[in-house]
Design a protein around this motif. Structure first.
Motif, PDB file in Angstrom:
ATOM      1  N   LEU A 151     -12.562  97.425 -73.842  1.00  0.00           N
ATOM      2  CA  LEU A 151     -11.727  98.516 -74.341  1.00  0.00           C
ATOM      3  C   LEU A 151     -12.591  99.652 -74.889  1.00  0.00           C
ATOM      4  O   LEU A 151     -12.290 100.831 -74.674  1.00  0.00           O
ATOM      5  CB  LEU A 151     -10.776  98.018 -75.432  1.00  0.00           C
ATOM      6  N   ALA A 152     -13.672  99.301 -75.568  1.00  0.00           N
ATOM      7  CA  ALA A 152     -14.570 100.329 -76.105  1.00  0.00           C
ATOM      8  C   ALA A 152     -15.136 101.174 -74.966  1.00  0.00           C
ATOM      9  O   ALA A 152     -15.242 102.411 -75.075  1.00  0.00           O
ATOM     10  CB  ALA A 152     -15.701  99.677 -76.898  1.00  0.00           C
ATOM     11  N   GLU A 183     -12.466 103.526 -73.711  1.00  0.00           N
ATOM     12  CA  GLU A 183     -12.291 104.657 -74.629  1.00  0.00           C
ATOM     13  C   GLU A 183     -13.397 105.691 -74.421  1.00  0.00           C
ATOM     14  O   GLU A 183     -13.134 106.899 -74.434  1.00  0.00           O
ATOM     15  CB  GLU A 183     -12.288 104.155 -76.074  1.00  0.00           C
ATOM     16  N   ARG A 184     -14.618 105.235 -74.244  1.00  0.00           N
ATOM     17  CA  ARG A 184     -15.722 106.173 -74.022  1.00  0.00           C
ATOM     18  C   ARG A 184     -15.530 106.961 -72.730  1.00  0.00           C
ATOM     19  O   ARG A 184     -15.843 108.147 -72.656  1.00  0.00           O
ATOM     20  CB  ARG A 184     -17.055 105.422 -73.964  1.00  0.00           C
ATOM     21  N   GLY A 225     -12.667 107.542 -71.245  1.00  0.00           N
ATOM     22  CA  GLY A 225     -11.377 108.223 -71.172  1.00  0.00           C
ATOM     23  C   GLY A 225     -10.326 107.489 -70.362  1.00  0.00           C
ATOM     24  O   GLY A 225      -9.293 108.057 -70.003  1.00  0.00           O
ATOM     25  N   THR A 233      -4.473  98.951 -71.900  1.00  0.00           N
ATOM     26  CA  THR A 233      -5.396  99.883 -71.242  1.00  0.00           C
ATOM     27  C   THR A 233      -5.998  99.267 -69.977  1.00  0.00           C
ATOM     28  O   THR A 233      -6.146  99.933 -68.956  1.00  0.00           O
ATOM     29  CB  THR A 233      -6.520 100.301 -72.207  1.00  0.00           C
ATOM     30  N   VAL A 289      -3.136 104.415 -78.613  1.00  0.00           N
ATOM     31  CA  VAL A 289      -4.387 104.970 -78.108  1.00  0.00           C
ATOM     32  C   VAL A 289      -4.134 105.676 -76.777  1.00  0.00           C
ATOM     33  O   VAL A 289      -3.343 105.217 -75.950  1.00  0.00           O
ATOM     34  CB  VAL A 289      -5.457 103.861 -77.963  1.00  0.00           C
ATOM     35  N   GLU A 290      -4.792 106.794 -76.581  1.00  0.00           N
ATOM     36  CA  GLU A 290      -4.561 107.632 -75.396  1.00  0.00           C
ATOM     37  C   GLU A 290      -4.844 106.899 -74.085  1.00  0.00           C
ATOM     38  O   GLU A 290      -4.176 107.139 -73.079  1.00  0.00           O
ATOM     39  CB  GLU A 290      -5.447 108.884 -75.471  1.00  0.00           C
ATOM     40  N   THR A 291      -5.829 106.016 -74.071  1.00  0.00           N
ATOM     41  CA  THR A 291      -6.198 105.347 -72.830  1.00  0.00           C
ATOM     42  C   THR A 291      -5.094 104.430 -72.304  1.00  0.00           C
ATOM     43  O   THR A 291      -5.119 104.017 -71.144  1.00  0.00           O
ATOM     44  CB  THR A 291      -7.479 104.515 -73.010  1.00  0.00           C
ATOM     45  N   THR A 292      -4.130 104.121 -73.153  1.00  0.00           N
ATOM     46  CA  THR A 292      -3.023 103.253 -72.744  1.00  0.00           C
ATOM     47  C   THR A 292      -1.910 104.025 -72.063  1.00  0.00           C
ATOM     48  O   THR A 292      -1.094 103.451 -71.345  1.00  0.00           O
ATOM     49  CB  THR A 292      -2.470 102.521 -73.989  1.00  0.00           C
ATOM     50  N   TRP A 321      -4.227 105.148 -84.156  1.00  0.00           N
ATOM     51  CA  TRP A 321      -5.424 104.437 -83.704  1.00  0.00           C
ATOM     52  C   TRP A 321      -6.589 104.637 -84.659  1.00  0.00           C
ATOM     53  O   TRP A 321      -7.411 103.728 -84.858  1.00  0.00           O
ATOM     54  CB  TRP A 321      -5.793 104.877 -82.298  1.00  0.00           C
ATOM     55  N   LYS A 355      -8.679 101.556 -86.230  1.00  0.00           N
ATOM     56  CA  LYS A 355     -10.125 101.416 -86.108  1.00  0.00           C
ATOM     57  C   LYS A 355     -10.811 101.440 -87.470  1.00  0.00           C
ATOM     58  O   LYS A 355     -11.906 100.894 -87.625  1.00  0.00           O
ATOM     59  CB  LYS A 355     -10.677 102.513 -85.203  1.00  0.00           C
TER      60      LYS A 355
END
Length: 213
Positions: free
Chosen positions: A40-41, A44-45, A47, A77, A117-120, A148, A152
């Motif tokens: 997931l990290a 996120e990096r 996008g 995600t 979270v935006e990636t979802t 989010w 975090k």
């Protein structure tokens, strides 16, 4: 005893699914938890879910098939990777939010899906819109502002409060059903009256996996 292997991207999700098993009275089901927060990290990096991250997720999911009766991916995600992993897998490989999507759109109407979270957002929108084609439901996916960041930072109380407030606001704006896309959001439902609680994925997703296995 049926064995479900769960792939999580947050340490806290293991306890959520252990509790969901008790709520669903799946006392004869054994859960095995694997946590890969790095996946997931990475998303996120980048996008979102890239081909490389998806391929690694598929490899992990297929590896979990050994000794399991079903495999459950609990990260929204990474969700699309479950479909690829299911191809040629020896046991059912499922994404936890698939059962949530089916339940949310079943009655039609206006369904608001909340993400933290935006990636979802993109994978969630595709999943719910696909499910909605069979019922005519109108799907709207929204990100809960600041949620989010609170998660975090480890401020889970604020995280749940923000999600619960967003669920109330969606209902007040005319949503017939509200669904919480991410497993980590599930605790927010308990902050609301039972008849106003949004749909969450852990119990319905786990029941679906138990039936499939």
């Amino acid at each position: 005893m049926p064995r479900i292997a769960c792939l999580h991207t947050s340490d806290g999700n293991a306890a959520i699914f252990d509790a969901a098993r008790d709520t669903a009275r799946l006392t004869d089901v054994s859960l095995h938890h694997t946590v890969r927060a790095d996946l997931l990290a990475a998303a996120e990096r980048e996008g979102g879910l890239t081909p490389d991250i998806a391929a690694e997720t598929v490899a992990v999911l297929q590896g979990l098939c050994a000794g399991a009766d079903a495999v459950l991916l609990t990260c929204s995600t990474l969700g699309p990777a479950a479909q690829d992993a299911a191809t040629g897998a020896t046991v059912p490989v499922m994404r936890v939010d698939a059962a949530l999507a089916r339940a949310a759109v079943k009655a039609g109407g206006r369904v608001v899906v909340l993400c933290a979270v935006e990636t979802t957002v993109a994978p969630t929108r595709r999943l719910f819109e696909d499910a909605a084609r069979a019922t005519g439901a109108a799907v709207e996916v929204q990100v809960v502002p600041h949620a989010w960041a609170a998660f975090k930072a480890g401020d889970l109380d604020r995280y749940r409060i923000l999600v619960a407030r967003a669920a109330v606001a969606a209902r007040e704006a005319g949503a017939t059903r509200v669904a919480l896309a991410q497993v980590s959001m599930a605790g927010a439902a308990a902050l609301l009256p039972e008849d106003r609680r949004p749909l969450t994925s852990p119990v319905v997703g786990l029941v679906a996996a138990a039936r499939a296995g």
